[in-house]
Design a protein around this motif. Structure first.
Motif, PDB file in Angstrom:
ATOM      1  N   ILE A  22    -117.972 -22.021  50.951  1.00 19.58           N
ATOM      2  CA  ILE A  22    -117.311 -22.771  52.018  1.00 19.58           C
ATOM      3  C   ILE A  22    -117.220 -21.873  53.241  1.00 19.58           C
ATOM      4  O   ILE A  22    -116.832 -20.702  53.132  1.00 19.58           O
ATOM      5  N   THR A  23    -117.591 -22.393  54.405  1.00 17.76           N
ATOM      6  CA  THR A  23    -117.340 -21.675  55.648  1.00 17.76           C
ATOM      7  C   THR A  23    -116.340 -22.477  56.460  1.00 17.76           C
ATOM      8  O   THR A  23    -116.455 -23.692  56.566  1.00 17.76           O
ATOM      9  N   THR A  24    -115.343 -21.811  57.015  1.00 17.60           N
ATOM     10  CA  THR A  24    -114.299 -22.523  57.760  1.00 17.60           C
ATOM     11  C   THR A  24    -113.717 -21.642  58.852  1.00 17.60           C
ATOM     12  O   THR A  24    -113.609 -20.421  58.702  1.00 17.60           O
ATOM     13  N   LEU A  25    -113.332 -22.295  59.955  1.00 21.13           N
ATOM     14  CA  LEU A  25    -112.599 -21.621  61.020  1.00 21.13           C
ATOM     15  C   LEU A  25    -111.112 -21.561  60.708  1.00 21.13           C
ATOM     16  O   LEU A  25    -110.382 -20.746  61.255  1.00 21.13           O
ATOM     17  N   THR A  66    -121.361 -19.249  31.878  1.00 17.23           N
ATOM     18  CA  THR A  66    -120.186 -20.111  31.959  1.00 17.23           C
ATOM     19  C   THR A  66    -120.495 -21.346  32.775  1.00 17.23           C
ATOM     20  O   THR A  66    -121.317 -21.325  33.687  1.00 17.23           O
ATOM     21  N   HIS A  67    -119.824 -22.439  32.452  1.00 18.31           N
ATOM     22  CA  HIS A  67    -120.120 -23.727  33.066  1.00 18.31           C
ATOM     23  C   HIS A  67    -119.257 -24.093  34.260  1.00 18.31           C
ATOM     24  O   HIS A  67    -119.724 -24.775  35.154  1.00 18.31           O
ATOM     25  N   PRO A  68    -117.971 -23.733  34.329  1.00 16.90           N
ATOM     26  CA  PRO A  68    -117.133 -24.258  35.400  1.00 16.90           C
ATOM     27  C   PRO A  68    -117.681 -23.928  36.790  1.00 16.90           C
ATOM     28  O   PRO A  68    -118.330 -22.899  36.998  1.00 16.90           O
ATOM     29  N   THR A  69    -117.378 -24.806  37.728  1.00 15.54           N
ATOM     30  CA  THR A  69    -117.788 -24.593  39.108  1.00 15.54           C
ATOM     31  C   THR A  69    -117.020 -23.415  39.705  1.00 15.54           C
ATOM     32  O   THR A  69    -115.806 -23.318  39.561  1.00 15.54           O
ATOM     33  N   ARG A  70    -117.755 -22.520  40.372  1.00 11.79           N
ATOM     34  CA  ARG A  70    -117.143 -21.357  41.006  1.00 11.79           C
ATOM     35  C   ARG A  70    -117.225 -21.537  42.521  1.00 11.79           C
ATOM     36  O   ARG A  70    -118.113 -22.236  43.024  1.00 11.79           O
ATOM     37  N   ARG A  71    -116.329 -20.890  43.243  1.00 13.09           N
ATOM     38  CA  ARG A  71    -116.369 -21.037  44.696  1.00 13.09           C
ATOM     39  C   ARG A  71    -115.999 -19.738  45.389  1.00 13.09           C
ATOM     40  O   ARG A  71    -115.317 -18.874  44.830  1.00 13.09           O
ATOM     41  N   ALA A  72    -116.501 -19.625  46.625  1.00  6.79           N
ATOM     42  CA  ALA A  72    -116.136 -18.516  47.508  1.00  6.79           C
ATOM     43  C   ALA A  72    -116.020 -19.095  48.909  1.00  6.79           C
ATOM     44  O   ALA A  72    -116.747 -20.019  49.277  1.00  6.79           O
ATOM     45  N   THR A  73    -115.095 -18.543  49.700  1.00  9.25           N
ATOM     46  CA  THR A  73    -114.825 -19.073  51.033  1.00  9.25           C
ATOM     47  C   THR A  73    -114.968 -17.978  52.069  1.00  9.25           C
ATOM     48  O   THR A  73    -114.415 -16.883  51.919  1.00  9.25           O
ATOM     49  N   LEU A  74    -115.731 -18.287  53.120  1.00 11.42           N
ATOM     50  CA  LEU A  74    -115.900 -17.384  54.252  1.00 11.42           C
ATOM     51  C   LEU A  74    -115.047 -17.910  55.394  1.00 11.42           C
ATOM     52  O   LEU A  74    -115.263 -19.026  55.878  1.00 11.42           O
ATOM     53  N   VAL A  75    -114.071 -17.119  55.839  1.00 14.24           N
ATOM     54  CA  VAL A  75    -113.118 -17.552  56.861  1.00 14.24           C
ATOM     55  C   VAL A  75    -113.273 -16.669  58.093  1.00 14.24           C
ATOM     56  O   VAL A  75    -113.272 -15.435  57.993  1.00 14.24           O
ATOM     57  N   GLY A  76    -113.373 -17.292  59.261  1.00 11.12           N
ATOM     58  CA  GLY A  76    -113.473 -16.528  60.497  1.00 11.12           C
ATOM     59  C   GLY A  76    -113.808 -17.417  61.665  1.00 11.12           C
ATOM     60  O   GLY A  76    -114.186 -18.583  61.488  1.00 11.12           O
ATOM     61  N   PRO A  77    -113.695 -16.915  62.887  1.00 10.34           N
ATOM     62  CA  PRO A  77    -113.957 -17.729  64.079  1.00 10.34           C
ATOM     63  C   PRO A  77    -115.440 -18.054  64.235  1.00 10.34           C
ATOM     64  O   PRO A  77    -116.301 -17.515  63.533  1.00 10.34           O
ATOM     65  N   SER A  78    -115.730 -18.959  65.164  1.00 10.13           N
ATOM     66  CA  SER A  78    -117.112 -19.382  65.400  1.00 10.13           C
ATOM     67  C   SER A  78    -117.926 -18.232  65.985  1.00 10.13           C
ATOM     68  O   SER A  78    -117.420 -17.409  66.753  1.00 10.13           O
ATOM     69  N   GLY A  79    -119.199 -18.172  65.581  1.00  6.77           N
ATOM     70  CA  GLY A  79    -120.092 -17.152  66.122  1.00  6.77           C
ATOM     71  C   GLY A  79    -119.937 -15.791  65.489  1.00  6.77           C
ATOM     72  O   GLY A  79    -120.515 -14.812  65.964  1.00  6.77           O
TER      73      GLY A  79
END
Length: 954
Positions: A385-388, A273-286
């Motif tokens: 994606i990684t985000t706080l 499949t062609h569409p862009t896929r994404r996953a997000t990692l959410v959590g505090p620093s460290g």
């Protein structure tokens, strides 16, 4: 589609099938290996066989030719039969095979069935003669086969492979896991993608050996490579450049966390499949978000044509990271001067053209709107994606909440960091479990605690003593703990700091441990990535006011004064810092190691800021840091080193954030605002530039600064912005807070200051008067604004008349004479004026306008080569002065006129200069930014270029 990339994909498919065949034969004792690219050089069959499988006695078991097609491409039966018959001629093998990833075309599937039916040779020929009755060439080839040829034909097979590269890679990884697990080496726990990536590169290297000496890839060699130890395998991504990675990838973690990595693997299955896929990692620093992304890369690096690691901590670091992406994908397109929106478009086009999958890791994203515009949505790509920020809109795709490690993982991490063997781990299992529990199973706390124990020489038998001290410390530092973090994290961090403090020798000047702590304190107020080590050192041991004010570049401390390596080791031994990518190159003053940079965990920075907040010298230290940051920003700005400027802009923006938060305005902070504003303005972000200029004025007022020069400079910049953007159409004109009335007010202040400086600072007064008058004369207004500006222009001219001529005034007078010569077609005289100015060493806007007029003067004399040389200087020399938008448009318009005149005289040599000018980098963006007159000038120049080209070809 890019032909080079398509060809590369074809080779990748060929080498994947080569490796797959070798792995399949690894347990067959009679197989010796695979010859990459088939028979040795000189053999008549070398161009007909892509690889063959060789037995221990030297006989060829299977000869294979591989044919790749673009996705969806087909191969007819007639074409496939022709390839097979050519492969038979002159090649001796037990069997033959044609492998292709094409789908079966006309009669392709029937040919595959016939070859697999195990017919007698004569029956097979009759079957194929009937099948291809409408292909006379194939019938002729079949009819001419002798008995030996028919026997070979009966040993042929055709395989239409429906898998794409990602599916082959996944099957390869599973096979490799099985082999390593049988040898008790493991692979799923380490780096499957790294191993397959290395093996593919090994196949490629053997294929590239024109002598053929390394062509045979033996089963024994494969087995030794497959069973490389896990640590070496995991480290290879940092030691080997696969040519597909842009950006600094963190160290591959040596403890696998299935709860994090498995959802990522599931989010990005092998698919067409062609569409862009994404996953997000959410959590505090460290907590391990970036490490999980790095581990995913290690396991799947071979599944992607390209991988980019993007530091999204600030807008500048984001832009800089995507510039690196563009440098790798399309270096001819990359421009260090491009605005963010230009880079966004170029990156999206480059990723969209990749025939295979790509991966972007957007690390440390504060809000998705910050990065959304950068990511293509219609091409074959994956985004991690990684985000706080759990509150930001995360969009579609898998969301993985990252929390503390599982106890088994924590103990494994401690075992590795404390360098314990298997027997010791079993012996001290209880102590390791208690240590992990008290540190909250938090990865950063575990790293700090283990580093403390190991560095201080404390054995595992001392864990309970450490935990007792840790608990006492955690109660004392309870108010320092950031929300959501374990209390013992701050305590573990503090104990590492105190251990460094204990190593300070009070009687030693510039003690390494003391310097290390001061550097670490300073780092807490900057961005967390690519922190210049020498900036921290200078901020730790020097005062900005002790240096020559004329020297505006970075302060570099020589090793005979302080050995920076010793101080950095004090921090690294407790896992407080890591090395980062070297800083971009500099043309200014430098020394070995001046490009060294560091990375620090953001929660460590927060804990250090809390620690410093209690100290009475905090405001002084931050002001000194601001002074050094301003110097590190000013130096590369003056030299045109835009890559280094962008790195420093990230740190400057972060420092200003903390200065605002703490309420510590100063003149040095104001200087940073002015420098940042100039950079934003040159990149076309007029709104952000205005915000920073206004912030600069606010800082100067609140700090009680008496620096009139800085105030007047800032107010002149604020006056120029609404005046210069007024020429843009209403739909393209940015909405500024500063109105035209405000601009007139700023210029009135500038006039007042120029008059005040008439006797004490006549040179400064003259420059203000000239710059203001030229700004006003370059505009066209009506009504009251026009009247007020005209009066101001007369007043500035009056100031000029009351001052003895200065070199600045003289230079502009010569420039105006050169312009008059151009208007009157006295081109040689205009050239002489321009060259005289350049020889006198003019710089800045005067140099820009001088060189522009020099090009026009040379064009007027048909000196095309010299004119092209000047244009090339602007476009390619990083130290050249930057041309402003209006100067580029003026140049194009006037060169167009000169080339038209040359065409009328029959001189088609003008075409070379015109082509160089109208192919100016990012010229289309000037059309979008400029006025209707600008757009007309550029389109006219291009139309003239096309006419001249047709005339010269005719």
């Amino acid at each position: 589609m890019d032909g080079g990339r398509v060809a590369a994909r074809g080779f990748l498919y060929q080498y994947l099938r080569t490796l797959e065949q070798l792995v399949a034969a690894i347990d067959e004792p009679q197989v010796a290996g695979v010859r990459v690219e088939g028979p040795p050089p000189g053999d008549q069959a070398v161009d007909k066989v892509d690889f063959d499988v060789v037995d221990a006695d030297g006989t060829v078991r299977t000869a294979v030719q591989v044919k790749s097609r673009v996705s969806g491409g087909s191969m007819s039966g007639a074409l496939a039969l022709g390839i097979i018959l050519q492969m038979l001629n002159g090649s001796q093998s037990g069997s033959y095979c044609l492998l292709t990833n094409a789908r079966p075309g006309a009669k392709g599937d029937r040919l595959e069935e016939a070859l697999s039916a195990e017919f007698e040779p004569h029956v097979l020929r009759d079957t194929l003669m009937e099948l291809f009755h409408d292909a006379p060439q194939r019938q002729d080839q079949l009819a001419r086969l002798d008995a030996d040829g028919l026997s070979r034909l009966a040993r042929c097979r055709l395989e239409f492979d429906p898998r794409d590269d990602s599916e082959i890679l996944e099957e390869l990884r599973n096979s490799l896991r099985g082999i390593r697990n049988r040898a008790h080496q493991g692979l799923g726990e380490e780096s499957a993608g790294l191993l397959t990536g290395y093996l593919i590169s090994e196949v490629f290297g053997r294929a590239a050996d024109v002598t053929g000496a390394r062509a045979t890839f033996s089963v024994a060699e494969l087995r030794s490579l497959l069973l490389v130890d896990a640590e070496t395998l995991a480290q290879s991504i940092g030691a080997r450049d696969w040519g597909t990675i842009a950006g600094k990838i963190p160290t591959i973690p040596d403890v696998r966390r299935p709860s994090l990595i498995d959802p990522l693997l599931a989010a990005f299955p092998a698919t067409r499949t062609h569409p862009t896929r994404r996953a997000t990692l959410v959590g505090p620093s460290g907590i391990g978000k970036s490490s999980a992304a790095a581990l995913y890369i290690a396991e799947r690096v071979d599944a992607y044509d390209f991988i980019g690691w993007i530091d999204c901590e600030t807008t500048y670091s984001t832009h800089n990271s995507f510039q690196r992406v563009l440098d790798v994908l399309e270096p001819s397109v990359a421009s260090s001067e491009a605005r963010p929106d230009e880079t966004q478009q170029a990156v999206q086009r480059a990723l969209g053209r990749l025939p295979g999958r790509w991966l972007l890791v957007l690390d440390n994203v504060a809000a998705m709107r910050q990065t959304e515009a950068w990511v293509p949505t219609a091409s074959r790509g994956d985004v991690i994606i990684t985000t706080l920020n759990a509150a930001t809109h995360l969009g579609t795709g898998e969301v993985v909440q990252v929390s503390a490690m599982e106890r088994r993982e924590s103990v494994q991490l401690l075992t590795r960091r404390l360098h314990l063997g298997e027997l010791e781990q079993v012996q001290w299992q209880g102590a390791l479990d208690r240590l992990a529990r008290e540190l909250g199973d938090w990865p950063l706390a575990l790293e700090l605690g283990a580093s403390y124990l190991y560095t201080c020489g404390l054995g595992v038998d001392q864990v309970d003593h450490y935990l007792k001290a840790l608990k006492l410390r955690s109660y004392a530092d309870e108010e320092m703990v950031p929300v959501g973090y374990p209390r013992t994290l701050a305590a573990a961090h503090a104990m590492c700091i105190e251990q460094i403090e204990a190593r300070i020798q009070p009687d030693t000047v510039l003690d390494a441990a003391a310097v290390a702590l001061q550097m670490f304190y300073a780092a807490g107020y900057l961005a967390s990535q690519q922190i210049p080590a020498h900036l921290l050192l200078a901020a730790a041991i020097t005062r900005v006011e002790d240096f020559d004010a004329e020297h505006r570049g970075p302060v570099l401390v020589p090793p005979e004064t302080v050995n920076i390596g010793e101080s950095l080791r004090e921090l690294a031994r407790f896992s407080l810092i890591k090395n980062d990518l070297p800083l971009p190159p500099s043309y200014g003053e430098t020394m070995p190691g001046a490009d060294r940079s560091l990375a620090i965990n953001t929660v460590s920075q927060e804990l250090m800021r809390e620690r410093v907040a209690r100290h009475p010298v905090q405001s002084t230290a931050i002001d000194q840091l601001a002074g050094h940051v301003e110097r590190w920003l000013t130096g590369p700005t003056q030299l045109g080193e835009l890559e280094r400027v962008r790195v420093m802009q990230s740190h400057a923006e972060m420092l200003l954030t903390h200065i605002d938060r703490l309420g510590l305005p100063s003149e040095r902070a104001a200087l940073i605002c002015g420098n940042l504003a100039g950079s934003y303005y040159s990149q076309g972000d007029v709104v952000r530039a205005e915000e920073l200029y206004l912030q600069e004025l606010d800082y100067l007022a609140r700090a009680g600064s008496d620096n009139d020069a800085l105030v007047v400079q800032t107010r002149f910049a604020l006056a120029a912005m609404p005046i210069q953007v007024h020429e843009l159409g209403r739909d393209r004109r940015p909405m500024l807070e500063t109105t035209l009335d405000d601009a007139v007010g700023h210029l009135e202040f500038v006039l007042q200051q120029a008059r005040a400086w008439l006797f004490d600072y006549p040179k400064a007064a003259m420059k203000l008067a000239i710059d203001s008058r030229l700004l006003i004369h370059a505009t066209s207004f009506s009504g009251d604004i026009s009247t007020r500006l005209a009066m101001l222009a007369d007043a500035f001219r009056d100031v000029e008349s009351r001052i003895e001529p200065t070199s600045y005034a003289d230079n502009y007078a010569v420039l105006e004479r050169a312009e008059a010569c151009l208007q009157n077609h006295r081109y040689a005289e205009a050239e002489a004026h321009c060259r005289g100015l350049l020889e006198s060493g003019v710089s800045g806007p005067v140099e820009v306008e001088t060189r522009r007029r020099l090009v026009e003067a040379l064009a007027g004399q048909a000196e095309w080569d010299e004119a092209i040389g000047e244009v090339t200087h602007w476009q390619q020399d990083p130290t050249a002065p930057r041309l402003f938008r209006h100067a580029i448009v003026d140049l194009i318009r006037n060169v167009c006129v000169a080339c038209a005149a040359a065409l009328n005289e029959g001189d088609v040599g003008a075409l070379r200069l015109l082509e160089r000018v109208v192919d100016w980098p990012d010229l289309d963006e000037f059309v979008a930014m400029g006025s209707d007159a600008d757009a007309h000038a550029i389109s006219s120049a291009r139309a003239l270029r096309d006419l001249i080209r047709k005339a010269s070809e005719g």
